[in-house]
Design an enzyme around this catalytic site. Structure first.
Site, short mmCIF file in Angstrom:
data_model
loop_
_atom_site.label_atom_id
_atom_site.label_comp_id
_atom_site.label_asym_id
_atom_site.label_seq_id
_atom_site.Cartn_x
_atom_site.Cartn_y
_atom_site.Cartn_z
N GLY A 52 0.78 -1.24 0.00
CA GLY A 52 0.00 0.00 0.00
C GLY A 52 0.81 1.28 0.00
N GLU A 107 4.34 4.21 5.78
CA GLU A 107 3.12 3.40 5.67
C GLU A 107 2.04 4.21 4.96
OE1 GLU A 107 1.59 0.83 5.34
OE2 GLU A 107 1.04 -0.12 7.23
N ASP A 108 1.07 3.52 4.41
CA ASP A 108 -0.02 4.23 3.71
C ASP A 108 -1.06 4.78 4.67
OD1 ASP A 108 -0.91 1.66 4.39
OD2 ASP A 108 -1.78 1.22 2.43
N ASP A 111 -4.91 2.53 10.84
CA ASP A 111 -6.32 2.27 11.10
C ASP A 111 -6.44 1.81 12.56
OD1 ASP A 111 -9.01 1.86 10.04
OD2 ASP A 111 -8.60 -0.27 10.02
N PHE A 160 -13.77 3.78 4.14
CA PHE A 160 -12.78 2.94 3.47
C PHE A 160 -12.33 3.63 2.19
CE2 PHE A 160 -10.76 -0.57 1.32
CZ PHE A 160 -10.06 -1.14 2.38
N VAL A 161 -11.05 3.97 2.12
CA VAL A 161 -10.53 4.76 1.00
C VAL A 161 -9.59 3.94 0.13
CG1 VAL A 161 -10.79 6.93 2.25
CG2 VAL A 161 -8.63 5.69 2.41
N ARG A 173 -5.16 0.49 -6.69
CA ARG A 173 -3.89 1.05 -6.24
C ARG A 173 -3.34 2.09 -7.23
NH1 ARG A 173 -2.13 -2.06 -1.88
NH2 ARG A 173 -2.42 -4.31 -1.99
#
Ligand code: IMP
Ligand code: MG
Length: 188
Positions: A52, A107-108, A111, A160-161, A173
């Site tokens: 990600g 990191e992307d 959460d 949720f993206v 992606r």
């Protein structure tokens, strides 16, 4: 608010984008400048968390005006669902030892925080001189374990993206922008 581009790749997203490529690029440049100031004279090793973070990573490292090395790690905590399983597994480990290095994990999205808190403990135990976390996105409403983030691109709501590296079931992606997935896509 910017509407999503016409195009097959954007099918399944809500009509309004959450973050445009221009907004992302401007913020990445700011983060790069901040990291450049903070790591001057240090032995910086960037660690990209696959898959990600890849798109964010390649943009961010080019915004850092310092000598640095890069390494890659692949972690699984999600499978194809939109909720964390709570189980963190190393699918691909770093190529090089990080002892004595100033490590920046890239990191992307944060959460629940479980992936990064596992990673932080894991890399700390390998003797990194310092350890910081950069994330493009943060969803603090969903945190289940405490986690300090050193560099954060955007705080976002609990949706949720996808796009700019972030996936749903390995799709989306490649989108240059970030959008919200329509709930009917993942509740099917
Ligand atoms: P955490 O362990 O719950 O913090 O999970 C972090 C990982 O979950 C990220 O690296 C993503 O792969 C995935 N994730 C969490 N939220 C989203 C989202 O909104 N879109 C895409 N992936 C997400
Ligand atoms: Mg993912």
């Amino acid at each position: 608010m910017t509407m999503k581009p016409q195009g097959t790749a954007y099918e399944g997203l809500k009509d309004e984008l959450l973050l445009t490529r221009e907004e992302i690029a401007a913020r990445v440049a700011e983060l790069g400048a901040q990291i450049t100031r903070d790591y001057k004279g240090k032995d910086l090793t960037t660690v990209c968390i696959l898959k990600g973070a890849v798109v964010f990573f390649v943009d961010l490292i080019r915004a850092i005006d310092l000598p640095l090395s890069m390494d890659f790690m692949s972690i699984s905590s999600y499978g194809n669902a939109t909720k964390s399983s709570g189980v963190v597994r190393i699918l691909k480990d770093l190529d090089k030892p990080v002892n004595g290095k100033d490590v920046l994990i890239i990191e992307d999205i944060v959460d629940s925080g479980m992936t990064l808190s596992f990673l932080r403990d894991n890399l700390k135990s390998r003797g990194a001189a310092s350890l910081k976390i950069a994330t493009l996105l943060d969803k603090p409403d969903r945190r289940r374990v405490p986690l300090h983030v050193d560099y954060c691109g955007f705080v976002i709501p609990d949706e949720f993206v996808v796009g700019y590296g972030l996936d749903y079931a390995e799709q989306y992606r490649n989108l240059p922008d970030i959008g919200i997935l329509r709930p009917e896509i993942y509740s099917k």
